[in-house]
Design a protein around this motif. Structure first.
Motif, PDB file in Angstrom:
ATOM      1  N   PRO A  54      40.487  -6.707 -92.058  1.00 34.90           N
ATOM      2  CA  PRO A  54      41.742  -6.420 -91.351  1.00 34.90           C
ATOM      3  C   PRO A  54      42.627  -7.662 -91.304  1.00 34.90           C
ATOM      4  CG  PRO A  54      39.971  -6.762 -89.767  1.00 34.90           C
ATOM      5  CD  PRO A  54      39.342  -6.842 -91.148  1.00 34.90           C
ATOM      6  N   SER A  55      43.933  -7.434 -91.193  1.00 34.22           N
ATOM      7  CA  SER A  55      44.849  -8.570 -91.012  1.00 34.22           C
ATOM      8  C   SER A  55      46.000  -8.097 -90.137  1.00 34.22           C
ATOM      9  CB  SER A  55      45.379  -9.065 -92.368  1.00 34.22           C
ATOM     10  OG  SER A  55      46.086  -8.048 -93.043  1.00 34.22           O
ATOM     11  N   ASN A 102      48.614  -5.798 -91.234  1.00 35.20           N
ATOM     12  CA  ASN A 102      48.110  -5.543 -92.602  1.00 35.20           C
ATOM     13  C   ASN A 102      48.860  -6.365 -93.651  1.00 35.20           C
ATOM     14  OD1 ASN A 102      46.265  -4.325 -94.343  1.00 35.20           O
ATOM     15  ND2 ASN A 102      47.600  -2.594 -94.774  1.00 35.20           N
ATOM     16  N   THR A 103      49.248  -7.582 -93.283  1.00 35.18           N
ATOM     17  CA  THR A 103      50.056  -8.386 -94.217  1.00 35.18           C
ATOM     18  C   THR A 103      49.237  -8.920 -95.394  1.00 35.18           C
ATOM     19  OG1 THR A 103      49.809 -10.141 -92.598  1.00 35.18           O
ATOM     20  CG2 THR A 103      51.979  -9.154 -92.768  1.00 35.18           C
ATOM     21  N   GLN A 104      47.913  -9.105 -95.173  1.00 30.91           N
ATOM     22  CA  GLN A 104      47.024  -9.551 -96.270  1.00 30.91           C
ATOM     23  C   GLN A 104      47.567 -10.812 -96.951  1.00 30.91           C
ATOM     24  OE1 GLN A 104      45.829  -5.875 -98.645  1.00 30.91           O
ATOM     25  NE2 GLN A 104      47.301  -4.961 -97.200  1.00 30.91           N
ATOM     26  N   ASP A 105      48.060 -11.726 -96.137  1.00 36.04           N
ATOM     27  CA  ASP A 105      48.691 -12.930 -96.684  1.00 36.04           C
ATOM     28  C   ASP A 105      47.662 -14.000 -97.029  1.00 36.04           C
ATOM     29  OD1 ASP A 105      51.339 -12.263 -96.931  1.00 36.04           O
ATOM     30  OD2 ASP A 105      51.802 -12.728 -94.838  1.00 36.04           O
ATOM     31  N   TRP A 106      46.512 -13.590 -97.502  1.00 37.79           N
ATOM     32  CA  TRP A 106      45.475 -14.548 -97.888  1.00 37.79           C
ATOM     33  C   TRP A 106      45.460 -14.708 -99.390  1.00 37.79           C
ATOM     34  CZ3 TRP A 106      42.769 -10.741 -94.419  1.00 37.79           C
ATOM     35  CH2 TRP A 106      42.703  -9.470 -95.007  1.00 37.79           C
ATOM     36  N   SER A 120      46.659 -19.449 -96.829  1.00 40.95           N
ATOM     37  CA  SER A 120      47.515 -18.436 -96.213  1.00 40.95           C
ATOM     38  C   SER A 120      48.969 -18.759 -96.503  1.00 40.95           C
ATOM     39  CB  SER A 120      47.297 -18.425 -94.696  1.00 40.95           C
ATOM     40  OG  SER A 120      48.253 -17.581 -94.084  1.00 40.95           O
ATOM     41  N   ASN A 121      49.737 -17.722 -96.846  1.00 40.02           N
ATOM     42  CA  ASN A 121      51.171 -17.975 -97.006  1.00 40.02           C
ATOM     43  C   ASN A 121      51.960 -17.385 -95.842  1.00 40.02           C
ATOM     44  OD1 ASN A 121      51.076 -15.307 -97.691  1.00 40.02           O
ATOM     45  ND2 ASN A 121      51.552 -15.588 -99.856  1.00 40.02           N
ATOM     46  N   SER A 122      51.250 -17.232 -94.695  1.00 40.50           N
ATOM     47  CA  SER A 122      51.939 -16.714 -93.520  1.00 40.50           C
ATOM     48  C   SER A 122      52.054 -17.804 -92.456  1.00 40.50           C
ATOM     49  CB  SER A 122      51.144 -15.549 -92.934  1.00 40.50           C
ATOM     50  OG  SER A 122      51.608 -15.269 -91.637  1.00 40.50           O
ATOM     51  N   ASP A 123      53.249 -17.937 -91.886  1.00 43.94           N
ATOM     52  CA  ASP A 123      53.339 -18.809 -90.709  1.00 43.94           C
ATOM     53  C   ASP A 123      53.766 -17.986 -89.498  1.00 43.94           C
ATOM     54  OD1 ASP A 123      55.898 -18.413 -91.510  1.00 43.94           O
ATOM     55  OD2 ASP A 123      56.303 -20.515 -92.022  1.00 43.94           O
ATOM     56  N   ASP A 124      53.504 -16.679 -89.583  1.00 40.63           N
ATOM     57  CA  ASP A 124      53.837 -15.773 -88.483  1.00 40.63           C
ATOM     58  C   ASP A 124      52.982 -16.032 -87.260  1.00 40.63           C
ATOM     59  OD1 ASP A 124      55.768 -14.465 -89.793  1.00 40.63           O
ATOM     60  OD2 ASP A 124      54.777 -12.498 -89.818  1.00 40.63           O
ATOM     61  N   VAL A 125      53.584 -15.793 -86.109  1.00 42.05           N
ATOM     62  CA  VAL A 125      52.864 -15.919 -84.842  1.00 42.05           C
ATOM     63  C   VAL A 125      52.934 -14.555 -84.155  1.00 42.05           C
ATOM     64  CG1 VAL A 125      52.934 -17.043 -82.576  1.00 42.05           C
ATOM     65  CG2 VAL A 125      53.349 -18.379 -84.638  1.00 42.05           C
ATOM     66  N   MET A 126      51.811 -14.137 -83.600  1.00 47.37           N
ATOM     67  CA  MET A 126      51.798 -12.834 -82.910  1.00 47.37           C
ATOM     68  C   MET A 126      52.456 -12.950 -81.532  1.00 47.37           C
ATOM     69  SD  MET A 126      47.962 -11.593 -83.904  1.00 47.37           S
ATOM     70  CE  MET A 126      47.228 -13.204 -83.683  1.00 47.37           C
ATOM     71  N   ARG A 127      52.746 -11.808 -80.917  1.00 53.69           N
ATOM     72  CA  ARG A 127      53.362 -11.811 -79.579  1.00 53.69           C
ATOM     73  C   ARG A 127      52.518 -12.580 -78.584  1.00 53.69           C
ATOM     74  NH1 ARG A 127      54.157  -6.435 -76.804  1.00 53.69           N
ATOM     75  NH2 ARG A 127      54.746  -7.570 -74.928  1.00 53.69           N
ATOM     76  N   CYS A 128      51.190 -12.580 -78.795  1.00 53.83           N
ATOM     77  CA  CYS A 128      50.281 -13.293 -77.882  1.00 53.83           C
ATOM     78  C   CYS A 128      50.365 -14.811 -78.060  1.00 53.83           C
ATOM     79  CB  CYS A 128      48.844 -12.827 -78.105  1.00 53.83           C
ATOM     80  SG  CYS A 128      48.235 -13.214 -79.755  1.00 53.83           S
ATOM     81  N   ILE A 181      48.842 -16.022 -87.045  1.00 50.13           N
ATOM     82  CA  ILE A 181      48.008 -15.013 -87.713  1.00 50.13           C
ATOM     83  C   ILE A 181      47.248 -15.579 -88.914  1.00 50.13           C
ATOM     84  CG2 ILE A 181      49.530 -13.132 -86.974  1.00 50.13           C
ATOM     85  CD1 ILE A 181      50.252 -12.663 -89.879  1.00 50.13           C
ATOM     86  N   GLY A 182      47.793 -16.607 -89.561  1.00 45.14           N
ATOM     87  CA  GLY A 182      47.163 -17.123 -90.788  1.00 45.14           C
ATOM     88  C   GLY A 182      45.692 -17.483 -90.603  1.00 45.14           C
ATOM     89  N   PRO A 183      45.381 -18.407 -89.684  1.00 43.47           N
ATOM     90  CA  PRO A 183      43.984 -18.820 -89.530  1.00 43.47           C
ATOM     91  C   PRO A 183      43.075 -17.679 -89.069  1.00 43.47           C
ATOM     92  CG  PRO A 183      45.456 -20.391 -88.470  1.00 43.47           C
ATOM     93  CD  PRO A 183      46.299 -19.227 -88.890  1.00 43.47           C
ATOM     94  N   ILE A 184      43.621 -16.774 -88.254  1.00 47.77           N
ATOM     95  CA  ILE A 184      42.784 -15.665 -87.771  1.00 47.77           C
ATOM     96  C   ILE A 184      42.451 -14.721 -88.925  1.00 47.77           C
ATOM     97  CG2 ILE A 184      42.732 -13.622 -86.271  1.00 47.77           C
ATOM     98  CD1 ILE A 184      44.330 -15.262 -84.211  1.00 47.77           C
ATOM     99  N   ASP A 185      43.462 -14.338 -89.687  1.00 51.18           N
ATOM    100  CA  ASP A 185      43.218 -13.419 -90.816  1.00 51.18           C
ATOM    101  C   ASP A 185      42.258 -14.045 -91.830  1.00 51.18           C
ATOM    102  OD1 ASP A 185      44.932 -11.678 -89.594  1.00 51.18           O
ATOM    103  OD2 ASP A 185      46.559 -11.880 -91.042  1.00 51.18           O
TER     104      ASP A 185
END
Ligand SMILES: Cc1cc2nc3c(=O)[nH]c(=O)nc-3n(C[C@H](O)[C@H](O)[C@H](O)COP(=O)(O)O)c2cc1C
Length: 170
Positions: free
Chosen positions: A37-38, A41-45, A80-88, A92-96
């Motif tokens: 899961p990501s 579902n961005t799958q930015d790995w 990871s090519n994501s630098d998104d942060v969740m509302r919390c 998300i990068g390191p978690i995914d």
């Protein structure tokens, strides 16, 4: 093996046979990663798999256990090519990446392979060695290979120490 048996079988391997991993086994590791899961579902790995001996040596040299990790069948650079942060507020990068890597570790255990997470490495050296662009985060490395040691019993806290129900009671 049940899932819990596979989870019990996984351990951090610090001694590997100098032996390549069959392509079908590598493919099944990444099938396990692909199904993780990501967030959204961005799958930015992106996974850079190092099999070449000389490159493995170079990458292993940047870690805390060069002689151990250079012998592993592969070293995976999980990016990871994501630098998104969740509302919390969590990135998300390191978690995914962590979920996908643990899928790999468990699938490896099921196949008789062993793994070790590697957070102790020099990001900038690995970036140069593997040609990873500056805007891509190298979150973690993972060694995967045939073990030359035997699984250890992990030392872990008892459930009562880490879980409470309904309200914070620690
Ligand atoms: C995020 C993370 C980073 C880690 N980095 C390293 C590392 O750089 N080198 C190493 O030898 N082990 C590393 N480990 C392995 C831990 O030391 C190991 O998981 C822990 O001692 C528990 O042992 P076990 O994995 O055998 O159950 C890492 C583990 C995690 C989860």
């Amino acid at each position: 093996m049940t899932l819990l048996e596979v989870i019990r079988k996984r351990y951090s391997c610090r001694s590997y046979q100098d032996r390549p991993i069959e392509q079908e086994k590598l493919d099944s590791l990444f099938e396990a990663a692909r199904l993780a899961p990501s967030a959204k579902n961005t799958q930015d790995w992106r996974f850079v798999v190092v099999t070449d001996k000389a490159t493995k040596h170079q990458v292993a040299e940047t870690t805390n256990r060069p002689q151990v990790f250079e012998k592993a069948g592969v070293i995976i650079a999980a990016c990871s090519n994501s630098d998104d942060v969740m509302r919390c507020g969590q990135a998300i990068g390191p978690i995914d990446i962590a979920i996908a890597l643990e899928h790999i570790a468990l699938q490896a255990a099921e196949l008789g392979l062993a793994t070790c997470w590697i957070g102790s490495f020099c990001t900038e050296k690995v970036r140069t060695i593997l040609g990873i662009p500056d805007d891509i985060a190298i979150i973690e490395l993972m060694a995967v290979g045939y073990p030359a040691d035997s699984p250890k019993q992990p030392s872990r806290e008892p459930i009562e120490k880490i879980v409470c129900y309904e309200k914070w009671q620690f």
